[in-house]
Design a protein around this motif. Structure first.
Motif: not given
Length: 125
Positions: A50, A73, A77, A111, A115
């Protein structure tokens, strides 16, 4: 250094949740200690992918980001997760992602969990 440690812990937790929720993302090992070590090493690889590869892919696919209003996106990913799986295989780590659609769903899960972990964990240097 603390920032790097927090990101690695968040990535490891996010990968663990994806492994737990999706049967086609596997992490195997002889015992729990070996699995935890493998998970941490895969989290490091995922963080490096990443950090090094993802910005380049985003730059090269910038027109697609605009055209799809950012939905590409999800594909990026998924590709980063597949690349992590391939690199883990090359490093002889027992981590595997089986297929693009699994990687796409896994990327979404990772993700969201990463987060949430960044919100929970302190990140001041």
């Amino acid at each position: 250094m603390k920032h790097f440690l927090v990101k690695t812990i968040a990535n490891a937790a996010a990968l663990a949740v994806a492994i737990w929720l999706l049967k086609d993302i596997t992490l195997t090992g002889q015992n729990t200690g070996r699995q935890i070590l493998t998970l941490i090493l895969v989290a490091l690889i995922f963080g490096l992918v990443n950090f090094l590869v993802k910005p380049l892919v985003k730059l090269l696919s910038f027109p697609l980001f605009i055209l799809t209003l950012g939905l590409i996106t999800l594909v990026v990913n998924a590709l980063m997760l597949l690349l992590t799986s391939w690199l883990a295989g090359q490093a002889d780590l027992a981590f595997h992602v089986d297929g693009f659609w699994t990687a796409l769903l896994g990327g979404v899960i990772i993700s969201i969990v990463a987060w949430a972990m960044h919100v929970i964990l302190p990140d001041e240097d």
